[in-house]
Design an enzyme around this catalytic site. Structure first.
Site, PDB file in Angstrom:
ATOM      1  N   CYS A  71      -0.614  -2.372  15.923  1.00 47.74           N
ATOM      2  CA  CYS A  71      -0.386  -2.328  14.603  1.00 47.74           C
ATOM      3  C   CYS A  71      -1.119  -3.113  13.171  1.00 47.74           C
ATOM      4  O   CYS A  71      -1.061  -4.148  13.758  1.00 47.74           O
ATOM      5  CB  CYS A  71       1.502  -1.979  14.026  1.00 47.74           C
ATOM      6  SG  CYS A  71       1.568  -1.894  12.301  1.00 47.74           S
ATOM      7  N   CYS A  74       3.317   8.706   1.170  1.00 52.60           N
ATOM      8  CA  CYS A  74       3.451   7.192   2.377  1.00 52.60           C
ATOM      9  C   CYS A  74       3.721   6.547   1.124  1.00 52.60           C
ATOM     10  O   CYS A  74       3.289   5.575   0.692  1.00 52.60           O
ATOM     11  CB  CYS A  74       2.531   7.185   2.898  1.00 52.60           C
ATOM     12  SG  CYS A  74       2.667   6.017   4.377  1.00 52.60           S
ATOM     13  N   SER A  87       9.361   5.732  16.397  1.00 55.31           N
ATOM     14  CA  SER A  87       7.976   5.856  17.375  1.00 55.31           C
ATOM     15  C   SER A  87       7.842   5.939  18.416  1.00 55.31           C
ATOM     16  O   SER A  87       8.796   4.210  19.153  1.00 55.31           O
ATOM     17  CB  SER A  87       7.681   4.495  16.355  1.00 55.31           C
ATOM     18  OG  SER A  87       7.502   4.703  15.252  1.00 55.31           O
ATOM     19  N   CYS A 145       5.638  -7.555   8.000  1.00 57.15           N
ATOM     20  CA  CYS A 145       6.404  -6.834   8.997  1.00 57.15           C
ATOM     21  C   CYS A 145       6.603  -7.860   9.775  1.00 57.15           C
ATOM     22  O   CYS A 145       5.640  -8.470  10.520  1.00 57.15           O
ATOM     23  CB  CYS A 145       5.509  -5.482   9.773  1.00 57.15           C
ATOM     24  SG  CYS A 145       7.155  -4.317  10.577  1.00 57.15           S
ATOM     25  N   CYS A 192      -3.846   2.326   8.450  1.00 58.00           N
ATOM     26  CA  CYS A 192      -2.882   1.099   7.043  1.00 58.00           C
ATOM     27  C   CYS A 192      -2.415   0.358   7.344  1.00 58.00           C
ATOM     28  O   CYS A 192      -2.756  -0.879   8.134  1.00 58.00           O
ATOM     29  CB  CYS A 192      -0.875   1.788   7.525  1.00 58.00           C
ATOM     30  SG  CYS A 192      -0.940   4.134   7.829  1.00 58.00           S
ATOM     31  N   GLU A 218       0.416  -1.114   0.144  1.00 55.59           N
ATOM     32  CA  GLU A 218      -0.198  -0.224  -0.059  1.00 55.59           C
ATOM     33  C   GLU A 218       0.750   0.978   0.094  1.00 55.59           C
ATOM     34  O   GLU A 218       2.010   1.340   0.697  1.00 55.59           O
ATOM     35  CB  GLU A 218      -0.628  -0.199   1.625  1.00 55.59           C
ATOM     36  CG  GLU A 218      -2.130  -0.434   1.170  1.00 55.59           C
ATOM     37  CD  GLU A 218      -2.848  -0.423   2.748  1.00 55.59           C
ATOM     38  OE1 GLU A 218      -3.251   1.084   3.360  1.00 55.59           O
ATOM     39  OE2 GLU A 218      -2.839  -1.793   3.082  1.00 55.59           O
ATOM     40  N   SER A 261      10.597   6.778   9.260  1.00 54.69           N
ATOM     41  CA  SER A 261      10.302   5.726  10.482  1.00 54.69           C
ATOM     42  C   SER A 261      10.823   5.259  10.770  1.00 54.69           C
ATOM     43  O   SER A 261      10.364   3.817  10.210  1.00 54.69           O
ATOM     44  CB  SER A 261       8.447   6.436  10.439  1.00 54.69           C
ATOM     45  OG  SER A 261       8.038   5.701  11.896  1.00 54.69           O
ATOM     46  N   CYS A 300       4.397  -4.949  16.441  1.00 52.38           N
ATOM     47  CA  CYS A 300       3.707  -3.690  17.086  1.00 52.38           C
ATOM     48  C   CYS A 300       2.195  -4.271  17.459  1.00 52.38           C
ATOM     49  O   CYS A 300       1.256  -4.001  16.438  1.00 52.38           O
ATOM     50  CB  CYS A 300       3.454  -2.601  16.474  1.00 52.38           C
ATOM     51  SG  CYS A 300       5.939  -1.574  16.975  1.00 52.38           S
TER      52      CYS A 300
HETATM   53  N1  SAH Z   1       8.299   0.642  10.690  1.00 53.84           N
HETATM   54  C1  SAH Z   1       8.143   1.715  11.092  1.00 53.84           C
HETATM   55  C2  SAH Z   1       6.937   2.481  10.124  1.00 53.84           C
HETATM   56  C3  SAH Z   1       5.984   2.123  10.012  1.00 53.84           C
HETATM   57  S1  SAH Z   1       3.811   3.630  10.468  1.00 53.84           S
HETATM   58  C4  SAH Z   1       7.856   2.646  12.419  1.00 53.84           C
HETATM   59  O1  SAH Z   1       7.715   2.022  13.800  1.00 53.84           O
HETATM   60  O2  SAH Z   1       7.932   3.745  12.808  1.00 53.84           O
HETATM   61  C5  SAH Z   1       4.543   4.303  10.722  1.00 53.84           C
HETATM   62  C6  SAH Z   1       3.941   4.978  12.364  1.00 53.84           C
HETATM   63  O3  SAH Z   1       2.215   4.855  12.891  1.00 53.84           O
HETATM   64  C7  SAH Z   1       4.459   4.295  13.763  1.00 53.84           C
HETATM   65  O4  SAH Z   1       4.450   5.014  14.201  1.00 53.84           O
HETATM   66  C8  SAH Z   1       3.795   3.432  14.169  1.00 53.84           C
HETATM   67  O5  SAH Z   1       3.587   2.763  15.179  1.00 53.84           O
HETATM   68  C9  SAH Z   1       2.657   3.745  13.570  1.00 53.84           C
HETATM   69  N2  SAH Z   1       0.842   3.097  13.444  1.00 53.84           N
HETATM   70  C10 SAH Z   1       0.930   1.721  13.336  1.00 53.84           C
HETATM   71  N3  SAH Z   1      -0.213   1.912  13.195  1.00 53.84           N
HETATM   72  C11 SAH Z   1      -1.005   2.603  13.709  1.00 53.84           C
HETATM   73  C12 SAH Z   1      -2.278   3.024  14.233  1.00 53.84           C
HETATM   74  N4  SAH Z   1      -3.399   1.471  13.840  1.00 53.84           N
HETATM   75  N5  SAH Z   1      -2.941   4.141  14.455  1.00 53.84           N
HETATM   76  C13 SAH Z   1      -1.953   4.945  15.154  1.00 53.84           C
HETATM   77  N6  SAH Z   1      -1.005   4.909  13.879  1.00 53.84           N
HETATM   78  C14 SAH Z   1      -0.089   3.113  14.084  1.00 53.84           C
END
Ligand code: SAH
Length: 343
Positions: free
Chosen positions: A119, A105, A214, A112, A333, A92, A191, A116
């Site tokens: 996510c 983006c 993050s 991944c 996302c 995406e 990020s 987390c």
């Molecule tokens: N792996 C990288 C990029 C990931 S996505 C990272 O961890 O930074 C970019 C941001 O969106 C990250 O801060 C991630 O933690 C956040 N994110 C992921 N899922 C989310 C959700 N459901 N709601 C809000 N932020 C989210």
């Protein structure tokens, strides 16, 4: 497999054409077709002799990044894209329209492995890394499909970019290089969930990109509950790696913090955050968590989020709440991709 020609830097391509027995200027021509004119096929490279084009075709490939679906927000013009790769993996990407220009983006991995808890991208684990050319391809296709120039790129889609470090570096160099789209490094953000050794390596590259970290938890213990990566890389060490990035590059860190109701939005979190961020030249971006249907996290209402922000601001923290874009298209996302995988 044929060689992935879009993943060669300008200098590498110059060496490559010389090995093929061609003059160096051919590299400039090919590179311009690939990274400025954004063609998908060698047959379109009209200023190359036909037999040379045929030889390229035999030995190299331009990896496909093919649009499967596009959703457009009626609220703010945000576009979400689903792309198919050569092996049927899907990724995406999102185009957001701001006053200062178009921001794309992109994803850095299919899936991944960071896991987390809030996510959607990590639910099925990692399929594979994307090549530099597949990361570039997302930007290139969006620019072509929309017919509009992309001025900012954020690596904040699916995947952990520092878990795909070598390809990420090539991607950054080609994207910002003067012979390609030449997107300013200051307009590129990467990020990370906090892979410490790679943060030190990246700092040594002395790029002018923004590093976003993050954070999501205000203490090691709270962070560990949300982000398994914190078991391997503790908060104290992580903050040292952030400081090092700032010292080496002069670029202040952006901390990202997904606000989750009742989990990390308490008064105690405000205090912990202030103690972490106050001594640092940095910026904090609050993201009210996007509900993911497989997870039961709740987003704070906008009044509570605003309250949380105000308290931080009163303590001198440089903080914003991320504006929600494309609220009417497919949620958080990773969810568009997941819908496809499941059907
Ligand atoms: N792996 C990288 C990029 C990931 S996505 C990272 O961890 O930074 C970019 C941001 O969106 C990250 O801060 C991630 O933690 C956040 N994110 C992921 N899922 C989310 C959700 N459901 N709601 C809000 N932020 C989210």
């Amino acid at each position: 497999m044929k060689k992935d020609i879009c993943a060669y830097t300008y200098e590498q391509l110059q060496e490559e054409v010389q090995v093929l027995g061609e003059p160096k200027f051919r590299a400039r021509q090919i590179y311009e077709w690939l990274h400025v004119k954004l063609v998908d096929d060698f047959s379109e490279m009209r200023n190359l002799p036909k037999n040379f084009r045929m030889r390229l075709q035999e030995q190299y490939q331009i990896l496909p990044v093919i649009m499967l679906e596009r959703q457009e927000s009626h609220l703010d013009g945000t576009n979400k894209f689903l792309f198919r790769l050569y092996d049927d993996n899907m990724v995406e990407s999102v185009l957001m329209r701001y006053h200062h220009g178009n921001s794309v983006c992109i994803s850095s991995q299919a899936g991944c492995r960071m896991g987390c808890k809030f996510c959607a991208s990590g639910i099925d684990g990692l399929e594979r890394n994307l090549s530099a050319s597949e990361m570039l391809g997302q930007v290139y296709q969006i620019q072509k499909i929309m017919g509009e120039r992309v001025s900012n790129v954020v690596v904040m889609g699916t995947g952990e970019p520092l878990d795909n470090y070598q390809n990420l570096l090539i991607f950054l160099k080609i994207l910002s290089g003067e012979h390609g789209l030449h997107i300013s490094q200051r307009s590129i953000t990467v990020s990370t969930c906090g892979i410490i050794p790679k943060m030190y390596e990246l700092a040594q590259e002395h790029l002018q990109i923004t590093l976003a970290l993050s954070l999501h938890g205000s203490t090691q213990e709270k962070r560990r509950r949300l982000m398994p990566v914190a078991d391997a890389y503790g908060l104290e060490e992580l903050l040292k790696a952030c400081d090092n990035y700032f010292q080496e590059t002069g670029r202040r860190i952006t901390f990202e913090y997904s606000l989750i109701h009742g989990v990390n939005d308490t008064q105690e979190d405000v205090q912990e955050l202030v103690s972490i961020l106050k001594p640092r030249n940095c910026h904090l971006n609050l993201i009210p968590v996007n509900p993911v249907k497989e997870r039961n996290f709740i987003r704070p209402d906008s009044k509570n989020a605003q309250n949380f922000k105000n308290k931080l601001e009163k303590n001198g923290i440089n903080v914003t709440i991320r504006r929600e874009m494309g609220a009417d298209i497919d949620g958080a996302c990773g969810q568009l991709r997941r819908r496809y995988i499941q059907t």
